[in-house]
Design an enzyme around this catalytic site. Structure first.
Site, PDB file in Angstrom:
ATOM      1  N   HIS A  68       0.812  -1.220   0.000  1.00 27.00           N
ATOM      2  CA  HIS A  68       0.000   0.000   0.000  1.00 27.00           C
ATOM      3  C   HIS A  68       0.846   1.271   0.000  1.00 27.00           C
ATOM      4  CE1 HIS A  68      -3.212  -2.839   1.641  1.00 27.00           C
ATOM      5  NE2 HIS A  68      -3.603  -2.472   0.432  1.00 27.00           N
ATOM      6  N   ASP A  92     -10.229  -3.433   0.451  1.00 33.70           N
ATOM      7  CA  ASP A  92      -9.733  -3.612   1.816  1.00 33.70           C
ATOM      8  C   ASP A  92      -9.449  -2.283   2.495  1.00 33.70           C
ATOM      9  OD1 ASP A  92      -6.668  -2.985   1.357  1.00 33.70           O
ATOM     10  OD2 ASP A  92      -7.236  -4.383  -0.211  1.00 33.70           O
ATOM     11  N   ASP A 161      -5.749  -0.646  -7.999  1.00 29.06           N
ATOM     12  CA  ASP A 161      -5.389  -1.620  -6.960  1.00 29.06           C
ATOM     13  C   ASP A 161      -6.229  -2.868  -7.197  1.00 29.06           C
ATOM     14  OD1 ASP A 161      -4.687  -2.961  -4.686  1.00 29.06           O
ATOM     15  OD2 ASP A 161      -5.545  -1.516  -3.282  1.00 29.06           O
ATOM     16  N   PRO A 168     -13.133 -11.125 -11.976  1.00 27.62           N
ATOM     17  CA  PRO A 168     -13.643  -9.754 -12.068  1.00 27.62           C
ATOM     18  C   PRO A 168     -12.574  -8.726 -12.409  1.00 27.62           C
ATOM     19  CG  PRO A 168     -13.584 -10.496  -9.782  1.00 27.62           C
ATOM     20  CD  PRO A 168     -13.312 -11.695 -10.628  1.00 27.62           C
TER      21      PRO A 168
END
Length: 283
Positions: A68, A92, A161, A168
């Site tokens: 991140h 998330d 991200d 998907p």
């Protein structure tokens, strides 16, 4: 051996025949959404809680900052004043958390296709999802491919991200999608995206960079360690129409962001764009 939890261990084996094993305790969350299987389990390790999707590693409390901090601060710090940010995927919340460390940001739009990822992360990964209820965050549950089509000149920064180019996430790796991303950026805007493992996904990386070069004038890969992802090494990409990597750096913002980070700093930032020879040949 199939991926997932079996006999007290989480296993993830790459097609290349090696992988990751984590001692597992109890499963906290397990649901199959219309899109994918989502699980969160307690590990019996320094990694803490672990999020997997379709039995593939996504997030661990113990090392998520490696990912991140890289996807967020590398592009954000190279923009003079990022105010509007779009995060695609990232349900998330870890990328949103890092983006909001930049005090210039006025609005973060999170476009996540699977609401259950957001719900599970809010309940079981609070240190990662802690900023998802921030009033600056606008959560859009839906398909980013459709969401981005009519956006023109709207965002200073777009961060992709995404999961791997399957299921998907597959439609997020196309020329059409990247073109729509380019059109949605403001002048001086930057897009950054995860681009898989340089160790185990070289075929996929080559295809992604061929697509990006067809769309963006400026395409610059960067890499860092990612302990619990395949190969322990990960790649991202910095793309823009008019901004070259490392030509600008905001030292003032770095002064208050760097102390909040576990790996990110200016020296580390600059070094991320140095690539090993085998990766230079691919990208």
């Amino acid at each position: 051996m199939k991926n997932g939890i079996e006999n007290g261990y989480y296993h993830e084996i790459t097609p290349q025949g090696f992988g990751l094993v984590i001692k597992a305790k109890d499963v906290l969350y397990s649901q199959t959404s219309p899109y994918q299987k989502i699980e969160i389990f307690n590990s019996d390790s320094m990694l803490g809680r672990v999020l997997t999707i379709d039995d593939l590693m996504m997030v661990t409390e113990g090392d998520e900052y490696h990912y991140h901090e890289m996807i967020a601060h590398i592009p954000m710090m190279q923009h003079p004043c990022p105010k509007t940010v779009l995060v695609i995927g990232g349900g998330d919340g870890g990328t949103v958390r890092e983006v909001l460390k930049h005090k210039t940001v006025e609005k973060v739009t999170l476009c996540e296709i699977d609401e259950k990822v957001i719900e599970a992360s809010k309940e079981f990964l609070p240190t990662v999802s802690c900023e998802l209820d921030n009033p600056k965050v606008d959560i859009q549950v839906g398909d980013a491919i459709e969401f981005i089509k009519d956006k023109k000149n709207e965002y200073d920064i777009i961060l992709i991200d995404s999961t791997d180019p399957m299921g998907p996430g597959e439609g997020l790796f196309t020329d059409e999608f990247y073109t729509n991303i380019k059109n949605a950026l403001k002048k001086g805007g930057i897009m950054a995206a995860q681009t898989e493992s340089p160790v185990t996904n070289q075929k996929e990386i080559k295809k992604i960079y061929e697509q990006l070069h067809r769309v963006f004038p400026i395409v610059a890969p960067y890499t860092s360690n990612m302990p619990t992802y395949p190969g322990g090494y990960w790649a991202w990409v910095f793309c823009s129409v008019d901004v070259k990597p490392l030509e600008y750096y905001n030292d003032e913002r770095a002064a208050y962001i760097v102390p909040t980070c576990k790996i990110y700093n200016k020296e580390y930032h600059n070094a991320r764009f140095a690539l090993p020879n085998y990766l230079k040949e691919i990208v």
